[in-house]
Design a protein around this motif. Structure first.
Motif, mmCIF file in Angstrom:
data_model
loop_
_atom_site.group_PDB
_atom_site.id
_atom_site.type_symbol
_atom_site.label_atom_id
_atom_site.label_comp_id
_atom_site.label_asym_id
_atom_site.label_seq_id
_atom_site.Cartn_x
_atom_site.Cartn_y
_atom_site.Cartn_z
ATOM 1 N N ALA A 1 0.811 -1.223 0.000
ATOM 2 C CA ALA A 1 0.000 0.000 0.000
ATOM 3 C C ALA A 1 0.845 1.275 0.000
ATOM 4 N N ALA A 2 2.153 1.129 0.160
ATOM 5 C CA ALA A 2 2.999 2.315 0.341
ATOM 6 C C ALA A 2 3.146 3.181 -0.916
ATOM 7 N N GLY A 3 3.131 2.564 -2.093
ATOM 8 C CA GLY A 3 3.333 3.363 -3.305
ATOM 9 C C GLY A 3 3.175 2.528 -4.553
ATOM 10 N N ALA A 4 3.029 3.201 -5.684
ATOM 11 C CA ALA A 4 2.864 2.505 -6.960
ATOM 12 C C ALA A 4 4.171 1.853 -7.383
ATOM 13 N N CYS A 5 4.064 0.941 -8.335
ATOM 14 C CA CYS A 5 5.259 0.294 -8.881
ATOM 15 C C CYS A 5 5.274 0.445 -10.403
ATOM 16 N N LEU A 6 6.394 0.910 -10.915
ATOM 17 C CA LEU A 6 6.568 1.055 -12.356
ATOM 18 C C LEU A 6 7.634 0.061 -12.817
ATOM 19 N N LEU A 7 7.238 -0.805 -13.753
ATOM 20 C CA LEU A 7 8.146 -1.820 -14.285
ATOM 21 C C LEU A 7 8.377 -1.567 -15.768
ATOM 22 N N ALA A 8 9.583 -1.848 -16.227
ATOM 23 C CA ALA A 8 9.835 -1.892 -17.672
ATOM 24 C C ALA A 8 9.931 -3.372 -18.028
ATOM 25 N N TYR A 9 9.129 -3.810 -18.985
ATOM 26 C CA TYR A 9 9.154 -5.227 -19.339
ATOM 27 C C TYR A 9 9.770 -5.417 -20.721
ATOM 28 N N SER A 10 10.343 -6.576 -20.921
ATOM 29 C CA SER A 10 10.796 -6.963 -22.260
ATOM 30 C C SER A 10 10.405 -8.402 -22.508
ATOM 31 N N TRP A 11 9.769 -8.644 -23.635
ATOM 32 C CA TRP A 11 9.368 -9.985 -24.060
ATOM 33 C C TRP A 11 10.247 -10.396 -25.217
ATOM 34 N N ASN A 12 10.810 -11.566 -25.073
ATOM 35 C CA ASN A 12 11.703 -12.118 -26.068
ATOM 36 C C ASN A 12 11.049 -13.378 -26.629
ATOM 37 N N ALA A 13 10.800 -13.426 -27.929
ATOM 38 C CA ALA A 13 10.170 -14.602 -28.539
ATOM 39 C C ALA A 13 10.284 -14.495 -30.047
ATOM 40 N N PRO A 14 10.093 -15.611 -30.758
ATOM 41 C CA PRO A 14 10.066 -15.541 -32.223
ATOM 42 C C PRO A 14 8.978 -14.566 -32.687
ATOM 43 N N ALA A 15 9.229 -13.920 -33.833
ATOM 44 C CA ALA A 15 8.321 -12.875 -34.325
ATOM 45 C C ALA A 15 6.868 -13.342 -34.416
ATOM 46 N N GLU A 16 6.680 -14.566 -34.900
ATOM 47 C CA GLU A 16 5.313 -15.056 -35.091
ATOM 48 C C GLU A 16 4.566 -15.180 -33.760
ATOM 49 N N ILE A 17 5.274 -15.609 -32.734
ATOM 50 C CA ILE A 17 4.663 -15.747 -31.400
ATOM 51 C C ILE A 17 4.278 -14.369 -30.859
ATOM 52 N N LEU A 18 5.187 -13.413 -30.983
ATOM 53 C CA LEU A 18 4.903 -12.061 -30.477
ATOM 54 C C LEU A 18 3.720 -11.439 -31.217
ATOM 55 N N ARG A 19 3.688 -11.661 -32.522
ATOM 56 C CA ARG A 19 2.649 -11.044 -33.362
ATOM 57 C C ARG A 19 1.266 -11.584 -33.011
ATOM 58 N N ASN A 20 1.197 -12.887 -32.710
ATOM 59 C CA ASN A 20 -0.110 -13.521 -32.505
ATOM 60 C C ASN A 20 -0.473 -13.693 -31.035
ATOM 61 N N ASN A 21 0.340 -13.162 -30.152
ATOM 62 C CA ASN A 21 0.095 -13.385 -28.739
ATOM 63 C C ASN A 21 -1.192 -12.707 -28.270
ATOM 64 N N SER A 22 -1.961 -13.431 -27.445
ATOM 65 C CA SER A 22 -3.078 -12.774 -26.753
ATOM 66 C C SER A 22 -2.981 -13.142 -25.280
ATOM 67 N N MET A 23 -3.176 -12.150 -24.440
ATOM 68 C CA MET A 23 -2.954 -12.369 -23.004
ATOM 69 C C MET A 23 -4.234 -12.889 -22.353
ATOM 70 N N LYS A 24 -4.045 -13.822 -21.403
ATOM 71 C CA LYS A 24 -5.189 -14.273 -20.616
ATOM 72 C C LYS A 24 -4.716 -14.695 -19.229
ATOM 73 N N PHE A 25 -5.642 -14.609 -18.267
ATOM 74 C CA PHE A 25 -5.301 -15.042 -16.925
ATOM 75 C C PHE A 25 -5.497 -16.552 -16.824
ATOM 76 N N ASP A 26 -4.651 -17.203 -16.004
ATOM 77 C CA ASP A 26 -4.750 -18.655 -15.895
ATOM 78 C C ASP A 26 -5.809 -19.065 -14.890
#
Ligand SMILES: [Fe+2]
Length: 207
Positions: free
Chosen positions: A182-207
């Protein structure tokens, strides 16, 4: 020119990955791979796409999070973020999300197949989490991910505490949740590494 400021972000990110190391073999390999991809990406400045700036409710914490980060290990990146922030297109990335996430979470892809600048080999951007946010368990099949903590702190899987300057590496398919105190917000920089086709077609979902 907005494309210049996005490219500046990528150069800063490259500088950070250049200076990172890890005793973990897989994390080390990932760092090297992101570093190499960013290296070729920044050789020639990329044009901006037509992605429009967009805010989400959690962006009310953005300015303070960046300002907190200006006194931390990624201060140079934060100076660039001040300039890039008016042009960022924040989104949820999921078709549906739990109600509590609507005003406590958003992400923005800066470079990537749907980024503010186009890249097919990497997706990099920011994740902003409000104080007290719990980002539920999810995984990214076939995509390896790293989070750099730019500002604040976050706990992954109720176990790994990450503070400003730290890197968190998640192998493909690894289930993870994120919690911010509760003390403060968190800012993250993310990087995803994957073959182009995987990155292009990725859709996010919760498990
Ligand atoms: Fe993730």
């Amino acid at each position: 020119m907005t494309s210049e400021i996005f490219n500046q972000f990528l150069r800063e990110l490259h500088t950070i990955y250049n200076g990172l190391d890890s005793s973990e073999k897989e994390t080390k390999r990932h760092i090297l791979s992101v570093r190499n991809t960013l290296s070729s990406l920044i050789e020639i400045p990329l044009p901006a796409t037509d992605k429009k700036p967009e805010l989400k409710p959690v962006c009310r914490y953005l300015e303070r999070a960046i300002n907190t980060g200006r006194t931390g290990p990624f201060s140079t990146l934060c100076e660039t973020l001040i300039q890039v922030s008016p042009y960022l297109g924040w989104e949820y990335g999921y078709e549906t999300i739990p109600d509590h996430l609507y005003d406590s979470y958003a992400y923005t892809e800066i470079a990537g197949p749907k980024g503010s600048v186009y890249s097919e080999n990497i997706a990099s951007g920011l994740v902003l989490l409000a104080p007290g946010c719990h980002y539920p368990e999810h995984s990214h099949p076939d995509i390896e991910e790293s989070y750099l903590c730019v500002s604040g702190s976050v706990t992954q899987n109720n176990n790994d505490v990450v503070t400003a300057g730290d890197i968190l590496y998640n192998p493909p398919g690894y289930l993870h949740s994120l919690s911010v105190d509760a003390a403060g917000a968190c800012l993250l920089a993310y990087s995803w590494n994957a073959p182009a086709e995987i990155l292009r077609n990725n859709s996010m979902k919760f498990d």
